[in-house]
Scaffold this motif. Structure first.
Motif, PDB file in Angstrom:
ATOM      1  N   THR A 175       0.833  -1.274   0.069  1.00 15.07           N
ATOM      2  CA  THR A 175       0.018   0.022  -0.170  1.00 15.07           C
ATOM      3  C   THR A 175       0.696   1.244  -0.204  1.00 15.07           C
ATOM      4  OG1 THR A 175      -1.719  -1.193   1.292  1.00 15.07           O
ATOM      5  CG2 THR A 175      -1.676   1.266   1.361  1.00 15.07           C
ATOM      6  N   VAL A 214      -4.520  -6.870  -3.350  1.00  9.63           N
ATOM      7  CA  VAL A 214      -4.610  -5.588  -2.968  1.00  9.63           C
ATOM      8  C   VAL A 214      -5.131  -4.556  -3.854  1.00  9.63           C
ATOM      9  CG1 VAL A 214      -3.362  -3.696  -1.806  1.00  9.63           C
ATOM     10  CG2 VAL A 214      -2.656  -6.156  -1.699  1.00  9.63           C
ATOM     11  N   PRO A 215      -6.441  -3.866  -3.555  1.00  7.97           N
ATOM     12  CA  PRO A 215      -7.276  -3.392  -4.606  1.00  7.97           C
ATOM     13  C   PRO A 215      -6.213  -2.142  -5.266  1.00  7.97           C
ATOM     14  CG  PRO A 215      -8.527  -3.706  -2.963  1.00  7.97           C
ATOM     15  CD  PRO A 215      -7.093  -4.166  -2.581  1.00  7.97           C
ATOM     16  N   GLU A 216      -5.677  -1.302  -4.112  1.00  9.01           N
ATOM     17  CA  GLU A 216      -4.827  -0.212  -4.526  1.00  9.01           C
ATOM     18  C   GLU A 216      -3.837  -0.421  -5.455  1.00  9.01           C
ATOM     19  OE1 GLU A 216      -5.014  -1.227  -1.330  1.00  9.01           O
ATOM     20  OE2 GLU A 216      -6.415   0.217  -0.403  1.00  9.01           O
ATOM     21  N   VAL A 217      -3.251  -1.737  -5.143  1.00  8.76           N
ATOM     22  CA  VAL A 217      -2.234  -2.162  -6.170  1.00  8.76           C
ATOM     23  C   VAL A 217      -2.563  -2.475  -7.641  1.00  8.76           C
ATOM     24  CG1 VAL A 217      -0.263  -3.988  -6.451  1.00  8.76           C
ATOM     25  CG2 VAL A 217      -0.623  -3.066  -4.163  1.00  8.76           C
ATOM     26  N   THR A 218      -3.793  -3.203  -7.630  1.00  9.48           N
ATOM     27  CA  THR A 218      -4.345  -3.420  -8.873  1.00  9.48           C
ATOM     28  C   THR A 218      -4.637  -1.906  -9.570  1.00  9.48           C
ATOM     29  OG1 THR A 218      -5.373  -5.384  -7.964  1.00  9.48           O
ATOM     30  CG2 THR A 218      -6.305  -4.347  -9.876  1.00  9.48           C
ATOM     31  N   GLY A 219      -5.075  -0.999  -8.831  1.00 10.54           N
ATOM     32  CA  GLY A 219      -5.242   0.170  -9.723  1.00 10.54           C
ATOM     33  C   GLY A 219      -3.977   0.791  -9.927  1.00 10.54           C
ATOM     34  N   LEU A 220      -2.830   0.715  -9.331  1.00  7.22           N
ATOM     35  CA  LEU A 220      -1.625   1.115  -9.848  1.00  7.22           C
ATOM     36  C   LEU A 220      -1.355   0.666 -11.052  1.00  7.22           C
ATOM     37  CD1 LEU A 220       0.920   2.851  -9.149  1.00  7.22           C
ATOM     38  CD2 LEU A 220       1.875   0.765  -7.974  1.00  7.22           C
ATOM     39  N   THR A 264       2.208   1.626  -3.362  1.00  2.79           N
ATOM     40  CA  THR A 264       1.439   2.210  -4.263  1.00  2.79           C
ATOM     41  C   THR A 264       1.240   3.697  -4.362  1.00  2.79           C
ATOM     42  OG1 THR A 264       0.024   0.049  -4.139  1.00  2.79           O
ATOM     43  CG2 THR A 264      -1.039   2.141  -5.055  1.00  2.79           C
ATOM     44  N   ALA A 265       1.223   4.268  -3.270  1.00  2.00           N
ATOM     45  CA  ALA A 265       1.533   5.667  -2.974  1.00  2.00           C
ATOM     46  C   ALA A 265       2.638   6.333  -3.673  1.00  2.00           C
ATOM     47  CB  ALA A 265       1.308   6.171  -1.409  1.00  2.00           C
ATOM     48  N   ARG A 302       2.210   5.999  -7.255  1.00  2.00           N
ATOM     49  CA  ARG A 302       1.098   6.878  -7.912  1.00  2.00           C
ATOM     50  C   ARG A 302       1.758   8.406  -8.174  1.00  2.00           C
ATOM     51  NH1 ARG A 302      -3.663   5.497  -4.186  1.00  2.00           N
ATOM     52  NH2 ARG A 302      -4.616   3.904  -5.152  1.00  2.00           N
ATOM     53  N   ARG A 347      -2.857   1.983 -14.137  1.00  2.00           N
ATOM     54  CA  ARG A 347      -2.607   3.227 -14.370  1.00  2.00           C
ATOM     55  C   ARG A 347      -1.083   3.079 -14.978  1.00  2.00           C
ATOM     56  NH1 ARG A 347      -1.468   8.033 -10.485  1.00  2.00           N
ATOM     57  NH2 ARG A 347      -0.911   9.058 -12.319  1.00  2.00           N
TER      58      ARG A 347
END
Length: 134
Positions: free
Chosen positions: A77, A115-121, A80-81, A84, A124
């Motif tokens: 997580t 990990v949803p945030e990682v999937t979003g990364l 991921t930040a 981004r 992107r």
């Protein structure tokens, strides 16, 4: 290469005068392979923070390497930040090396599919630069 020789090589690379900006990504690559993660993280953090706007490419590459290192060895997580932030900068530059580094981050992120945030990364990164080989 023996562990002692690898650690000595790592110490030489991490402590060398060029290591503050890590132009070849040596700190990140060696740390991901099991060498001193804490020191490599500190150096990449310093490099990313100290690059000026005139060195935007170098700053982005340091940020990507730091995100990859954290994704491979730390909290996904948090990574991921970091990723981004690196992507925000990467969108404004053209660099084959930054693209290669983003592909590397994409691969490390694949280790955390739940990990949803990682999937979003990863999405992107794919949108910015399609992985040449995954």
């Amino acid at each position: 290469m023996s562990s002692a020789a690898q650690l000595h090589l790592t110490a030489d690379l991490v402590q060398g005068p060029e290591s503050r900006i890590d132009p070849d990504g040596a700190c990140g690559r060696l740390a991901v392979r099991g060498s001193p993660v804490v020191e490599a993280t500190a150096r990449l953090t310093t490099a990313a923070a100290e690059h000026t706007d005139a060195a935007a490419r170098s700053r982005v590459i340091s940020q990507i390497k730091l995100a990859s290192l954290t994704m491979a060895n730390g909290d996904p997580t948090e990574a991921t930040a970091m990723g981004r932030e690196a992507l925000d900068g990467a969108a404004a530059i053209r660099s084959r090396r930054a693209g290669d580094d983003l592909r590397e981050l994409w691969r490390y992120a694949a280790r955390h599919p739940t990990v949803p945030e990682v999937t979003g990364l990863r999405q992107r990164i794919t949108t910015l630069i399609l992985p040449a080989s995954t």
